[in-house]
Design a protein around this motif. Structure first.
Motif, PDB file in Angstrom:
ATOM      1  N   GLU A   3      47.318  32.074  77.113  1.00 34.20           N
ATOM      2  CA  GLU A   3      47.471  30.897  76.862  1.00 34.20           C
ATOM      3  C   GLU A   3      46.048  30.607  75.193  1.00 34.20           C
ATOM      4  O   GLU A   3      46.407  29.924  74.422  1.00 34.20           O
ATOM      5  CB  GLU A   3      47.850  29.860  77.199  1.00 34.20           C
ATOM      6  CG  GLU A   3      47.784  29.524  78.215  1.00 34.20           C
ATOM      7  CD  GLU A   3      48.701  28.704  79.281  1.00 34.20           C
ATOM      8  OE1 GLU A   3      49.453  27.728  78.410  1.00 34.20           O
ATOM      9  OE2 GLU A   3      48.481  28.556  80.036  1.00 34.20           O
ATOM     10  N   GLU A  46      42.614  31.755  68.798  1.00 34.12           N
ATOM     11  CA  GLU A  46      43.503  32.362  69.038  1.00 34.12           C
ATOM     12  C   GLU A  46      45.189  31.352  69.583  1.00 34.12           C
ATOM     13  O   GLU A  46      44.692  31.611  71.480  1.00 34.12           O
ATOM     14  CB  GLU A  46      44.929  33.948  68.550  1.00 34.12           C
ATOM     15  CG  GLU A  46      46.055  33.783  68.524  1.00 34.12           C
ATOM     16  CD  GLU A  46      45.676  35.553  69.120  1.00 34.12           C
ATOM     17  OE1 GLU A  46      47.149  36.225  68.327  1.00 34.12           O
ATOM     18  OE2 GLU A  46      45.591  36.523  68.765  1.00 34.12           O
ATOM     19  N   TYR A  47      46.260  30.774  69.304  1.00 30.89           N
ATOM     20  CA  TYR A  47      46.527  30.066  70.733  1.00 30.89           C
ATOM     21  C   TYR A  47      47.845  29.803  69.419  1.00 30.89           C
ATOM     22  O   TYR A  47      48.029  29.765  68.404  1.00 30.89           O
ATOM     23  CB  TYR A  47      45.815  28.675  71.287  1.00 30.89           C
ATOM     24  CG  TYR A  47      45.643  27.728  69.772  1.00 30.89           C
ATOM     25  CD1 TYR A  47      46.293  26.603  69.316  1.00 30.89           C
ATOM     26  CD2 TYR A  47      44.382  27.905  69.442  1.00 30.89           C
ATOM     27  CE1 TYR A  47      46.133  26.415  68.417  1.00 30.89           C
ATOM     28  CE2 TYR A  47      44.069  27.375  67.957  1.00 30.89           C
ATOM     29  CZ  TYR A  47      44.877  26.790  67.694  1.00 30.89           C
ATOM     30  OH  TYR A  47      44.516  25.839  66.370  1.00 30.89           O
ATOM     31  N   GLN A  48      49.162  29.237  71.491  1.00 32.59           N
ATOM     32  CA  GLN A  48      50.465  29.344  69.933  1.00 32.59           C
ATOM     33  C   GLN A  48      50.597  27.678  70.391  1.00 32.59           C
ATOM     34  O   GLN A  48      51.452  27.597  71.822  1.00 32.59           O
ATOM     35  CB  GLN A  48      51.135  30.599  70.725  1.00 32.59           C
ATOM     36  CG  GLN A  48      53.255  29.744  69.808  1.00 32.59           C
ATOM     37  CD  GLN A  48      53.579  31.460  69.711  1.00 32.59           C
ATOM     38  OE1 GLN A  48      52.939  32.141  70.175  1.00 32.59           O
ATOM     39  NE2 GLN A  48      54.963  31.054  68.817  1.00 32.59           N
ATOM     40  N   GLU A  53      54.148  28.478  65.687  1.00 36.65           N
ATOM     41  CA  GLU A  53      54.112  29.918  65.179  1.00 36.65           C
ATOM     42  C   GLU A  53      52.294  29.521  65.781  1.00 36.65           C
ATOM     43  O   GLU A  53      51.738  28.707  66.031  1.00 36.65           O
ATOM     44  CB  GLU A  53      53.792  29.171  63.913  1.00 36.65           C
ATOM     45  CG  GLU A  53      55.254  30.198  63.116  1.00 36.65           C
ATOM     46  CD  GLU A  53      56.078  30.718  63.648  1.00 36.65           C
ATOM     47  OE1 GLU A  53      55.724  32.275  63.917  1.00 36.65           O
ATOM     48  OE2 GLU A  53      57.034  30.719  64.090  1.00 36.65           O
ATOM     49  N   VAL A  54      51.917  31.036  66.193  1.00 37.57           N
ATOM     50  CA  VAL A  54      50.971  30.919  66.119  1.00 37.57           C
ATOM     51  C   VAL A  54      49.439  30.527  65.869  1.00 37.57           C
ATOM     52  O   VAL A  54      49.941  31.014  64.177  1.00 37.57           O
ATOM     53  CB  VAL A  54      50.468  32.608  66.423  1.00 37.57           C
ATOM     54  CG1 VAL A  54      48.956  33.535  67.006  1.00 37.57           C
ATOM     55  CG2 VAL A  54      51.318  32.963  67.770  1.00 37.57           C
ATOM     56  N   GLN A  55      48.834  30.137  66.379  1.00 35.41           N
ATOM     57  CA  GLN A  55      47.670  29.057  65.073  1.00 35.41           C
ATOM     58  C   GLN A  55      46.156  29.588  65.355  1.00 35.41           C
ATOM     59  O   GLN A  55      46.054  30.577  66.169  1.00 35.41           O
ATOM     60  CB  GLN A  55      47.388  27.921  65.425  1.00 35.41           C
ATOM     61  CG  GLN A  55      48.581  27.286  65.786  1.00 35.41           C
ATOM     62  CD  GLN A  55      49.251  26.545  64.381  1.00 35.41           C
ATOM     63  OE1 GLN A  55      48.483  26.640  63.844  1.00 35.41           O
ATOM     64  NE2 GLN A  55      50.586  27.570  64.308  1.00 35.41           N
ATOM     65  N   PHE A  56      45.744  30.131  64.691  1.00 30.60           N
ATOM     66  CA  PHE A  56      44.933  30.849  64.558  1.00 30.60           C
ATOM     67  C   PHE A  56      42.518  29.577  63.731  1.00 30.60           C
ATOM     68  O   PHE A  56      43.642  28.631  62.869  1.00 30.60           O
ATOM     69  CB  PHE A  56      43.778  31.448  63.238  1.00 30.60           C
ATOM     70  CG  PHE A  56      44.704  32.817  63.719  1.00 30.60           C
ATOM     71  CD1 PHE A  56      44.124  33.779  64.622  1.00 30.60           C
ATOM     72  CD2 PHE A  56      46.022  33.234  63.026  1.00 30.60           C
ATOM     73  CE1 PHE A  56      44.898  34.784  65.161  1.00 30.60           C
ATOM     74  CE2 PHE A  56      47.029  33.845  64.176  1.00 30.60           C
ATOM     75  CZ  PHE A  56      45.932  35.541  64.633  1.00 30.60           C
ATOM     76  N   GLN A 127      45.101  45.914  69.502  1.00 37.09           N
ATOM     77  CA  GLN A 127      44.977  44.337  68.626  1.00 37.09           C
ATOM     78  C   GLN A 127      43.512  44.838  67.976  1.00 37.09           C
ATOM     79  O   GLN A 127      42.481  45.512  68.550  1.00 37.09           O
ATOM     80  CB  GLN A 127      44.086  43.088  69.937  1.00 37.09           C
ATOM     81  CG  GLN A 127      45.134  42.596  70.530  1.00 37.09           C
ATOM     82  CD  GLN A 127      44.903  41.578  71.186  1.00 37.09           C
ATOM     83  OE1 GLN A 127      43.763  41.277  71.363  1.00 37.09           O
ATOM     84  NE2 GLN A 127      45.649  41.134  72.499  1.00 37.09           N
TER      85      GLN A 127
END
Length: 184
Positions: A3, A46-48, A53-56, A127
């Motif tokens: 997560e 990095e999390y969603q 959407e995926v967030q940074f 990655q």
């Protein structure tokens, strides 16, 4: 897939870690890590969130110098969060254009040798973390595609600098981490 992913890079670009968060008893996502030495560290999380959407999120941490311990006798590169690879896999890198230009889409094409045995890692084939030598630019990418064992990451380098790349991938059941530099 986890997560929360947190990428940690030391000011001298010699230390890199990729950590995952866990829920603590109070309901917070927590990342436990051990910094190998004092100094500035850059972090990219990095999390969603649900339905988003995926967030940074970027941040910095200043770690105070500690008294030397027996573990800190080795150089920082040896202390870098270890990949679990025990058999060498050679990775070549090709860029288009060569050399890369700032502000232009730059395919980074990584080819592991042997190409057979590439496996998914955290939901993808690899990655990549790209960090400028002055720690300002942090770019996280997944392969745009994989073809015949080649992984292609499409990167827009924001400005002329030297960038350090960390590629993580799984090959024949073993996690590998490769580090290389690119001048833009």
């Amino acid at each position: 897939e986890g997560e929360l992913h947190v990428y940690i890079v030391s000011e001298d670009l010699r230390y890199f870690a990729h950590e995952h968060g866990n829920w603590d008893a109070r309901g917070f996502l927590r990342v436990d890590t051990r910094f190998p030495h004092g100094g500035l560290y850059r972090l990219l999380s990095e999390y969603q969130p649900a339905g988003a959407e995926v967030q940074f999120t970027e941040g910095s941490v200043m770690v105070a110098e500690a008294a030397p311990s027996p573990e800190s006798a080795s150089p920082p590169e040896a202390q870098s969060a270890p990949a679990t690879s025990n058999q060498p896999v050679l990775v070549s890198l090709r860029t288009q254009p060569s050399p890369p230009q700032p502000g232009v889409k730059t395919p980074l094409i990584f080819t592991p040798r042997p190409a057979e045995g590439l496996e998914k890692f955290h939901g993808d084939w690899g990655q990549l973390l790209v960090v400028s030598d002055d720690l300002i630019d942090l770019i996280r990418a997944e392969p745009a595609f994989i073809n015949g064992g080649q992984m292609q990451f499409n990167i827009y380098f924001p400005r002329p600098r030297r960038y350090r790349l960390w590629l993580e991938y799984r090959h024949s059941g073993t996690l590998h981490r490769e580090r290389m530099d690119v001048d833009v």
